[in-house]
Design a protein around this motif. Sequence first.
Motif, PDB file in Angstrom:
ATOM      1  N   UNK A  20       0.830  -1.205   0.000  1.00 18.23           N
ATOM      2  CA  UNK A  20       0.000   0.000   0.000  1.00 18.23           C
ATOM      3  C   UNK A  20       0.867   1.258   0.000  1.00 18.23           C
ATOM      4  N   UNK A  21       1.934   1.257   0.783  1.00 20.22           N
ATOM      5  CA  UNK A  21       2.829   2.413   0.832  1.00 20.22           C
ATOM      6  C   UNK A  21       3.539   2.639  -0.503  1.00 20.22           C
ATOM      7  N   UNK A  22       4.015   1.562  -1.104  1.00 18.08           N
ATOM      8  CA  UNK A  22       4.711   1.682  -2.389  1.00 18.08           C
ATOM      9  C   UNK A  22       3.732   2.098  -3.479  1.00 18.08           C
ATOM     10  N   UNK A  23       2.585   1.431  -3.544  1.00 19.33           N
ATOM     11  CA  UNK A  23       1.597   1.734  -4.583  1.00 19.33           C
ATOM     12  C   UNK A  23       1.044   3.152  -4.454  1.00 19.33           C
ATOM     13  N   UNK A  24       0.952   3.643  -3.241  1.00 20.70           N
ATOM     14  CA  UNK A  24       0.418   4.981  -3.002  1.00 20.70           C
ATOM     15  C   UNK A  24       1.474   6.060  -3.065  1.00 20.70           C
ATOM     16  N   UNK A  25       2.705   5.668  -3.423  1.00 20.46           N
ATOM     17  CA  UNK A  25       3.815   6.626  -3.523  1.00 20.46           C
ATOM     18  C   UNK A  25       3.945   7.434  -2.233  1.00 20.46           C
ATOM     19  N   UNK A  26       3.894   6.717  -1.112  1.00 21.43           N
ATOM     20  CA  UNK A  26       3.897   7.368   0.195  1.00 21.43           C
ATOM     21  C   UNK A  26       5.255   7.304   0.898  1.00 21.43           C
ATOM     22  N   UNK A  27       6.288   6.921   0.175  1.00 20.02           N
ATOM     23  CA  UNK A  27       7.607   6.826   0.771  1.00 20.02           C
ATOM     24  C   UNK A  27       8.407   8.083   0.446  1.00 20.02           C
ATOM     25  N   UNK A  28       9.393   8.377   1.281  1.00 10.32           N
ATOM     26  CA  UNK A  28      10.102   9.649   1.196  1.00 10.32           C
ATOM     27  C   UNK A  28      11.007   9.784  -0.025  1.00 10.32           C
ATOM     28  N   UNK A  29      11.611   8.690  -0.449  1.00  8.73           N
ATOM     29  CA  UNK A  29      12.562   8.803  -1.551  1.00  8.73           C
ATOM     30  C   UNK A  29      12.782   7.446  -2.213  1.00  8.73           C
ATOM     31  N   UNK A  30      13.662   7.427  -3.204  1.00 11.82           N
ATOM     32  CA  UNK A  30      13.930   6.193  -3.946  1.00 11.82           C
ATOM     33  C   UNK A  30      14.553   5.110  -3.071  1.00 11.82           C
ATOM     34  N   UNK A  31      15.340   5.506  -2.084  1.00 15.68           N
ATOM     35  CA  UNK A  31      15.966   4.519  -1.206  1.00 15.68           C
ATOM     36  C   UNK A  31      14.903   3.773  -0.393  1.00 15.68           C
TER      37      UNK A  31
END
Length: 72
Positions: A20-31
């Motif tokens: 859900x976090x990845x699909x929702x683009x909810x992470x701070x950066x590429x790392x």
Amino acid sequence: MVKVELSAAEAIVLFEMLNRLVDGDMLADDAETQAATALIDRLEGGLPIVAGVDYALRLARAREELTEDIED
């Protein structure tokens, strides 16, 4: 290498949360995205169930198992 042991319920719920976090683009950066994606891949390979017809029911049961001891 770091090893972490999870219950089946924890693995299923964590797998869903990370997706859900990845699909929702909810992470701070590429790392963070790369780390989450790597963990998703590892979890998926070790999940005690395969996504399919009864996956939603098993996910619901896993969530219930993890929250049954939490006091309101």
